[in-house]
Design a protein around this motif. Sequence first.
Motif, mmCIF file in Angstrom:
data_model
loop_
_atom_site.group_PDB
_atom_site.id
_atom_site.type_symbol
_atom_site.label_atom_id
_atom_site.label_comp_id
_atom_site.label_asym_id
_atom_site.label_seq_id
_atom_site.Cartn_x
_atom_site.Cartn_y
_atom_site.Cartn_z
ATOM 1 N N LEU A 17 -68.016 -50.568 23.718
ATOM 2 C CA LEU A 17 -66.938 -49.893 24.464
ATOM 3 C C LEU A 17 -65.816 -50.162 23.601
ATOM 4 O O LEU A 17 -65.078 -51.070 23.094
ATOM 5 N N GLN A 60 -62.704 -48.985 32.046
ATOM 6 C CA GLN A 60 -63.508 -50.036 31.814
ATOM 7 C C GLN A 60 -62.730 -51.239 30.884
ATOM 8 O O GLN A 60 -62.846 -52.250 31.174
ATOM 9 N N THR A 72 -62.685 -48.086 22.158
ATOM 10 C CA THR A 72 -61.189 -46.702 22.583
ATOM 11 C C THR A 72 -59.789 -46.951 21.524
ATOM 12 O O THR A 72 -59.190 -47.900 21.240
ATOM 13 N N ARG A 128 -65.404 -38.756 30.668
ATOM 14 C CA ARG A 128 -66.255 -40.015 30.238
ATOM 15 C C ARG A 128 -65.213 -40.896 29.856
ATOM 16 O O ARG A 128 -65.250 -42.356 29.468
ATOM 17 N N THR A 129 -64.303 -40.409 28.365
ATOM 18 C CA THR A 129 -63.469 -41.054 27.230
ATOM 19 C C THR A 129 -62.450 -41.688 28.074
ATOM 20 O O THR A 129 -61.993 -42.904 28.352
ATOM 21 N N ILE A 132 -64.231 -44.850 30.057
ATOM 22 C CA ILE A 132 -64.477 -45.748 29.325
ATOM 23 C C ILE A 132 -63.296 -46.660 28.571
ATOM 24 O O ILE A 132 -63.420 -47.739 28.615
ATOM 25 N N THR A 151 -62.131 -42.401 21.317
ATOM 26 C CA THR A 151 -62.821 -43.527 22.220
ATOM 27 C C THR A 151 -64.319 -43.334 22.253
ATOM 28 O O THR A 151 -65.134 -41.677 22.670
ATOM 29 N N LYS A 210 -68.910 -45.052 22.785
ATOM 30 C CA LYS A 210 -69.271 -46.540 23.090
ATOM 31 C C LYS A 210 -70.897 -46.678 22.322
ATOM 32 O O LYS A 210 -70.989 -45.061 22.378
#
Length: 767
Positions: A675, A637, A677, A630-631, A634, A681, A683
């Motif tokens: 979000l 993105q 990082t 998931r990190t 993110i 990281t 959101k």
Amino acid sequence: MGEDPNDARPEHAPPKLDLNKPGPGDEPPAGSGETVMIRPARGGTPRDATPADAVPAPAPPRDATPADAAPAPAPPRDAVPADAVPAPAPPRDAVPADALPVPAPPRDATPADAVPAEAAPSDAAPQDPAPPQATPTGSFRLPAPAPGAGGPAPWEAPPQNGGSTGTAASAAPAGSFGPADSSGSGFGPADSSGSGFGPADSSGTSGSGFGPPPGGFGGGFGAGAGGPYGHGQAPAAAPGWAGAGTLPPPPSAPPGFGPGGGGGQGESRPLQAVAVGLLNLSCLGLGYVLLRQWIGAAVCWAATAALLLLALPADADGVPLGVLVGYGVVLLAAAADGARRGLRATLSAGAAARRLVLPLALVLLAVPAGGAVAYGSARDEAREEAFQQSLLARLATADALVKAREGVRFDLAESDYTTALDTYEKLALDHPGSRAAKLVPERLDAYVTSVSKPYADKKYCEAVDPLKHLRELPDTLDAKVLGNRADGFDEPLAQSLYECGAGELRREATKPAHEAFTELATTFPESVYVGQTEKLVGDGLRNAAAPLSDGSAPDPCGTTEEVRTQRSDVAALKGYDLSGPVGDAARAIQKGVFSCGTKQFRDEEYSDAVKTMDQYAKDYPKSPQTAHARTISIAAQIADHEPAAGKKLPPSTVPGGSRMPMVVSNDGKDSVELLYTGPVTGKITLKACGSCTNYGGIREAVDPDAKPCGGSSSKYPKATLQLPAGTYYFLQRRTGSLSSAGETKDSKAVIEPGYTYTNCLYVTSQF
């Protein structure tokens, strides 16, 4: 010399004699009255037989003519006067000037009032003696013995009933044409003494002679008994004949003529006619041979030879009907003609041989009958041979189909194989005793060899369909015809399925390989090749997933997809225990997906990395790498908007140390997602601020001093982040109203230890 009564035919025909003109030296010696006799007629008493009590008249000297002889009136034919005195015989050719010829009566008629002609003068000059006279039967009458010659001649019958030889009765007048007088001279009816040629009298006591032949001889031969060669004197009978002074009876018909007497008018012999006809029916013309009718025999031989030429050698069509009818007509005509000729023919064969003719003819009927049977058998054999050849031709046609399709792909040759098999089956079942049927087992062996040739050549994928066809033969071919030939195809088919699948796997043709393996496990679940397939497929799947497991795959994304597909196919195989390799592959795929996402992130394929990591987090929510995925998603993105954020892959672990708070407020009327990082990281999502408006535009014109998040802090939705020191990249993303939906804004911040940070999120617009 005595004669054989069975055949008294003279060896040579007698010379033609002129009875009116005797030649020199023709006068026989005195007392040699020999009579040459012919065979008596069969059955009954001879016409000239002399009763036992008959007394022959004494024979006078042939040239003695009593001076006082007077013609006596002729008594009835059956009356014999006791005092009959024969008239003196004049010279044979002397005819008195006043003599009147009396018309000759019929042979058998004797008028009661017949008066003999006047006798010639006794002193008439004697004429030359006449030669021996030919009788109507073909024998010759020789002069009677001289007077006073004593006892009977050797050819004369001995006296009967105490009689003695002596002179004949009184002679008839010279030159008479009427009936003979009582002496029996001349050619008229015989008198009572039994002399002459007339028929027998009614009393049966006299040995009557013969009358004139048909047509008569005329009166020129009626000389009296005194002439030296007169015919009025009845010669003595030869030994063996009944009665003295008589001649043997004539045959019942004139002798036959031509070779074998085939045209004779003799005695009717029906059995002989039947025998001759049957001999001609023997197809050899033997009836004609027996009759010595060589032309007829040659015709029969020619007809038989022509038939044999047309009929032999026998063929399936046989002899044309017209030929058979024609030959039958010839045979029937020959039989009828032979019977006609043989009815009255006199055969030259002896009596014993003649008795064998009819039995032989019946036996020889076996020749045409046997020939017909033999030809029928030969024709049947020819027909059978032709039929056998036709069956062999059908067999050869089927063999040619099989041979022509050898090496051709089975789906293209299957129809011809089916046709050949159908031919083999029909030959074996419909004609079991034929030569073709006896060859069917051999042809089936050749068929099996030809169809299974790909297996022998180790072309296993090509051999699968032919072997399946051979294995299924018991369902289509009669068991008696097929035998146990289909029993040996299970193992070759199983091997072919395994080898074909293995070969396809080596060529990375997973689908056909797995199709072969599936059919193998379905058809032969107990086969050893099923276990070999499990090992082969499992090892293949493990080997394919190994780079994913150890992270050595140069292209984890591609490898992951391959292993995922292979695992799916392997998992779909029925009849195999492949759970171990499939599980290993699944774990490898999980690793492969994560490796794929990280690789995409490093390769700055941020959008793909986002999809991969999001899918990973979805597929493996309980995975220890899910949070890291998931990190990475993110960060990807954010990096998609701010590439600097993607220069470093987010760490999989949370760093230690102090953290600085950062309060994030939403000064916008829509919810917002933030979000970030950096060293960490993550959101956060802030709710919408209902009383907040956008900055810029009209608001800036109305309230130039207005600042974001300038109002009461309780007014704004807030969230606090605990961030370790470091550089962070932020990305806010509005998800509310249409006016702000999809709006993003990236930013950067450096977090230093010992500070508290605020971050206000707002929206600017032109209105």
